[in-house]
Design a protein around this motif. Structure first.
Motif, mmCIF file in Angstrom:
data_model
loop_
_atom_site.group_PDB
_atom_site.id
_atom_site.type_symbol
_atom_site.label_atom_id
_atom_site.label_comp_id
_atom_site.label_asym_id
_atom_site.label_seq_id
_atom_site.Cartn_x
_atom_site.Cartn_y
_atom_site.Cartn_z
ATOM 1 N N LEU A 94 -47.294 7.110 -36.880
ATOM 2 C CA LEU A 94 -46.254 8.125 -37.043
ATOM 3 C C LEU A 94 -45.871 8.624 -35.659
ATOM 4 O O LEU A 94 -46.229 9.733 -35.244
ATOM 5 C CB LEU A 94 -46.734 9.283 -37.931
ATOM 6 N N ILE A 95 -45.189 7.772 -34.917
ATOM 7 C CA ILE A 95 -44.841 8.091 -33.529
ATOM 8 C C ILE A 95 -43.323 8.141 -33.361
ATOM 9 O O ILE A 95 -42.604 7.269 -33.823
ATOM 10 C CB ILE A 95 -45.438 7.077 -32.540
ATOM 11 N N GLY A 96 -42.872 9.174 -32.684
ATOM 12 C CA GLY A 96 -41.480 9.260 -32.273
ATOM 13 C C GLY A 96 -40.503 9.001 -33.401
ATOM 14 O O GLY A 96 -40.830 9.060 -34.580
ATOM 15 N N SER A 97 -39.287 8.743 -33.032
ATOM 16 C CA SER A 97 -38.270 8.451 -34.031
ATOM 17 C C SER A 97 -37.138 7.663 -33.393
ATOM 18 O O SER A 97 -36.797 7.869 -32.233
ATOM 19 C CB SER A 97 -37.724 9.746 -34.640
ATOM 20 N N GLU A 98 -36.570 6.763 -34.176
ATOM 21 C CA GLU A 98 -35.415 5.980 -33.748
ATOM 22 C C GLU A 98 -34.270 6.278 -34.701
ATOM 23 O O GLU A 98 -34.366 5.992 -35.899
ATOM 24 C CB GLU A 98 -35.759 4.490 -33.746
ATOM 25 N N PRO A 99 -33.194 6.894 -34.206
ATOM 26 C CA PRO A 99 -32.095 7.299 -35.090
ATOM 27 C C PRO A 99 -31.420 6.092 -35.745
ATOM 28 O O PRO A 99 -31.274 5.036 -35.126
ATOM 29 C CB PRO A 99 -31.141 8.030 -34.151
ATOM 30 N N ARG A 100 -31.018 6.279 -36.978
ATOM 31 C CA ARG A 100 -30.341 5.208 -37.707
ATOM 32 C C ARG A 100 -28.843 5.265 -37.409
ATOM 33 O O ARG A 100 -28.035 5.670 -38.254
ATOM 34 C CB ARG A 100 -30.611 5.353 -39.198
ATOM 35 N N THR A 101 -28.475 4.851 -36.214
ATOM 36 C CA THR A 101 -27.071 4.949 -35.785
ATOM 37 C C THR A 101 -26.515 3.647 -35.227
ATOM 38 O O THR A 101 -25.411 3.652 -34.681
ATOM 39 C CB THR A 101 -26.913 6.048 -34.717
ATOM 40 N N ASP A 102 -27.257 2.543 -35.352
ATOM 41 C CA ASP A 102 -26.766 1.282 -34.786
ATOM 42 C C ASP A 102 -25.386 0.927 -35.333
ATOM 43 O O ASP A 102 -24.546 0.372 -34.613
ATOM 44 C CB ASP A 102 -27.750 0.152 -35.075
ATOM 45 N N TRP A 103 -25.152 1.249 -36.595
ATOM 46 C CA TRP A 103 -23.877 0.898 -37.225
ATOM 47 C C TRP A 103 -22.717 1.749 -36.705
ATOM 48 O O TRP A 103 -21.552 1.445 -36.960
ATOM 49 C CB TRP A 103 -23.987 1.039 -38.738
ATOM 50 N N LEU A 104 -23.031 2.791 -35.924
ATOM 51 C CA LEU A 104 -21.997 3.665 -35.371
ATOM 52 C C LEU A 104 -21.769 3.444 -33.883
ATOM 53 O O LEU A 104 -20.996 4.163 -33.256
ATOM 54 C CB LEU A 104 -22.380 5.130 -35.613
ATOM 55 N N ALA A 105 -22.453 2.458 -33.301
ATOM 56 C CA ALA A 105 -22.299 2.168 -31.869
ATOM 57 C C ALA A 105 -20.842 1.817 -31.568
ATOM 58 O O ALA A 105 -20.236 0.978 -32.238
ATOM 59 C CB ALA A 105 -23.213 1.008 -31.472
ATOM 60 N N GLY A 106 -20.290 2.494 -30.574
ATOM 61 C CA GLY A 106 -18.901 2.260 -30.207
ATOM 62 C C GLY A 106 -17.912 3.071 -31.013
ATOM 63 O O GLY A 106 -16.741 3.179 -30.642
ATOM 64 N N THR A 107 -18.353 3.645 -32.121
ATOM 65 C CA THR A 107 -17.474 4.462 -32.966
ATOM 66 C C THR A 107 -17.676 5.942 -32.691
ATOM 67 O O THR A 107 -16.705 6.693 -32.540
ATOM 68 C CB THR A 107 -17.739 4.172 -34.458
ATOM 69 N N LEU A 108 -18.929 6.377 -32.640
ATOM 70 C CA LEU A 108 -19.246 7.763 -32.309
ATOM 71 C C LEU A 108 -20.059 7.794 -31.016
ATOM 72 O O LEU A 108 -20.837 6.871 -30.739
ATOM 73 C CB LEU A 108 -20.058 8.417 -33.437
ATOM 74 N N ALA A 109 -19.894 8.843 -30.234
ATOM 75 C CA ALA A 109 -20.620 8.975 -28.964
ATOM 76 C C ALA A 109 -22.102 9.207 -29.243
ATOM 77 O O ALA A 109 -22.476 10.026 -30.088
ATOM 78 C CB ALA A 109 -20.043 10.132 -28.153
ATOM 79 N N ARG A 110 -22.942 8.472 -28.501
ATOM 80 C CA ARG A 110 -24.394 8.578 -28.650
ATOM 81 C C ARG A 110 -25.020 8.750 -27.268
ATOM 82 O O ARG A 110 -24.425 8.382 -26.249
ATOM 83 C CB ARG A 110 -24.971 7.321 -29.308
ATOM 84 N N ASP A 111 -26.246 9.278 -27.242
ATOM 85 C CA ASP A 111 -26.970 9.327 -25.975
ATOM 86 C C ASP A 111 -27.684 7.996 -25.764
ATOM 87 O O ASP A 111 -27.559 7.075 -26.569
ATOM 88 C CB ASP A 111 -27.918 10.525 -25.922
ATOM 89 N N ARG A 112 -28.445 7.886 -24.704
ATOM 90 C CA ARG A 112 -29.053 6.592 -24.363
ATOM 91 C C ARG A 112 -30.113 6.155 -25.361
ATOM 92 O O ARG A 112 -30.497 4.988 -25.395
ATOM 93 C CB ARG A 112 -29.664 6.643 -22.960
ATOM 94 N N TRP A 113 -30.609 7.084 -26.178
ATOM 95 C CA TRP A 113 -31.600 6.732 -27.194
ATOM 96 C C TRP A 113 -30.962 6.445 -28.556
ATOM 97 O O TRP A 113 -31.652 6.086 -29.486
ATOM 98 C CB TRP A 113 -32.624 7.856 -27.332
#
Length: 444
Positions: free
Chosen positions: A339-358
């Motif tokens: 149960l370490i850290g977290s990876e946001p479920r945003t790959d499908w939004l790459a290039g559509t919405l602004a994201r930080d480096r993580w």
């Protein structure tokens, strides 16, 4: 307390029975999914006498495992090695979406933030559609006992808290669609948002709340990834805890979820060791959990330790631990709950919405920083939880800068509905004047 005990205790009517290999990754995934959705479940090992008898009673001689027997329908349904979509269809959950229906708000995800938004949006008369790809509650739904959520002095399980919020949103009129998730986002010239879903359908709404949360970060050790579901578990402490009797369990992580899992597993395992990369837990875990862990005789905490390897054939047999200060490595027998850290479920939004480096979604004033792409398109400043696309908001763990606590996620979900009202008011004004949609930051 009795209700929590009853929901976890085996026995009684089994709405669904799974027959499969005890340590098959797919069997483990199904057990976890049904349990998180609070569906009364029975599991039989296909290699046991009871499992063989159950398969024979279903008329199956060489089935494709796991077998899922759905027993609450008028006629029992038997599925062999089914996909999630096949299970959803058999449950009657796969109601087709009408692409011509425009909702006031489309909520993507039913974790604490998504449920908070759903309850408040539906209760205030907004037509609300909720799309969920896995289970009600998100990561919080896997928590065995949350003791610092206001109003529950003895604590409440994450699944119970989430399911109650789901029932509340449903009672107010929110519509839920399960076993599908977003795969693309498009905004039309008139300000409507169309979200392509994983089942090939499309949902249309005037506003969108992205509350897809995050998944557990993987260890990235090939030999351990190969044993996922067979001694290496990501989350899943509640469903797999009874099988840990007589074992040494390692819980990897320093957050509240890891602490809650360790406390729960200590009720079953012979020994629980919490592995933490940091030199202390005070910055990442609530004080009440630290004190509880230190007081439990079966639990010990090891700091400045990293999991670097492991071995096993059909099941994890040993793990390799590295002391981060000395570099010394030791091999020990045990089972891993990660149960370490977290990876946001945003790959499908790459290039559509602004994201930080993580990969977390940028919102509000963070969108005005230099170099942010896509850039904020309007003259007015973005609302606090608004993404780089006007009318699309983010709440909970998926948002950059969010506080990783259940109560704060619910609060963001409630707050975002105020911003949704403001955007809808601006849309109505724009329809009358023909101007571009430019909502204020407060409620209309």
């Amino acid at each position: 307390m009795l209700e929590e005990w009853s929901s976890r205790r085996s026995g009684g009517f089994q709405a669904v029975r799974v027959i499969g290999e005890q340590w098959s990754p797919r069997s483990q995934q199904l057990r976890d999914s049904f349990s998180r959705n609070r569906i009364p479940l029975g599991f039989l090992d296909a290699g046991s006498r009871a499992g063989a008898e159950a398969l024979a009673a279903l008329g199956l001689t060489e089935p494709r495992l796991p077998v899922v027997s759905i027993r609450f329908t008028r006629e029992p349904v038997v599925l062999q090695d089914p996909t999630d979509l096949e299970i959803a269809d058999a449950f009657g959950l796969f109601t087709p979406l009408d692409a011509d229906v425009v909702s006031d708000v489309l909520v993507l995800g039913s974790g604490p933030a998504g449920l908070g938004a759903s309850v408040y949006a539906a209760s205030e008369g907004l037509s609300t559609l909720v799309v969920e790809g896995e289970a009600i509650g998100g990561q919080a739904g896997t928590s065995s006992l949350i003791r610092n959520y206001p109003g529950f002095p003895t604590g409440i399980s994450g699944s119970r808290l989430a399911f109650s919020a789901y029932q509340q949103a449903w009672a107010f009129g929110a519509r839920f669609h399960f076993m599908r998730q977003g795969s693309g986002l498009e905004t039309t010239a008139d300000g409507l948002h169309r979200v392509a879903l994983s089942d090939g359908t499309t949902a249309c709404a005037r506003t969108v709340v992205v509350a897809t949360g995050a998944s557990w970060r993987r260890l990235g050790v090939p030999e351990l990834e190969a044993l996922t579901g067979r001694g290496v578990f990501y989350g899943a402490a509640v469903t797999e805890a009874p099988a840990m009797r007589g074992r040494h369990v390692f819980v990897v992580g320093g957050g509240n979820s890891a602490g809650q899992a360790a406390v729960y597993l200590a009720g079953y395992a012979d020994r629980v060791t919490v592995l933490v990369r940091r030199a202390t837990l005070t910055e990442t875990m609530s004080d009440y959990l630290i004190r509880e862990l230190e007081a439990l005789p079966r639990v010990d905490i090891r700091y400045r330790v990293q999991v670097t390897g492991g071995s096993g054939t059909d099941f994890l047999e040993s793990v390799v631990l590295r002391d981060l200060d000395t570099g010394e490595e030791t091999t020990e027998e045990g089972v891993l709950f990660v149960l370490i850290g977290s990876e946001p479920r945003t790959d499908w939004l790459a290039g559509t919405l602004a994201r930080d480096r993580w990969g977390f979604l940028l919102t509000g004033s963070a969108l005005l920083a230099d170099g942010v792409t896509p850039a904020w398109p309007l003259e007015r400043p973005p609302a606090p939880l608004e993404t780089s696309t006007p009318g699309v908001f983010a709440a909970g763990d998926v948002r950059a800068g969010s506080v990783k606590r259940v109560a704060s996620a619910v609060g963001e979900g409630a707050l975002v509905v105020t911003l949704v009202h403001a955007h809808l008011a601006a849309m109505r004004a724009a329809e009358g004047s023909g101007a571009q949609v430019s909502a204020p930051a407060g409620r209309g």
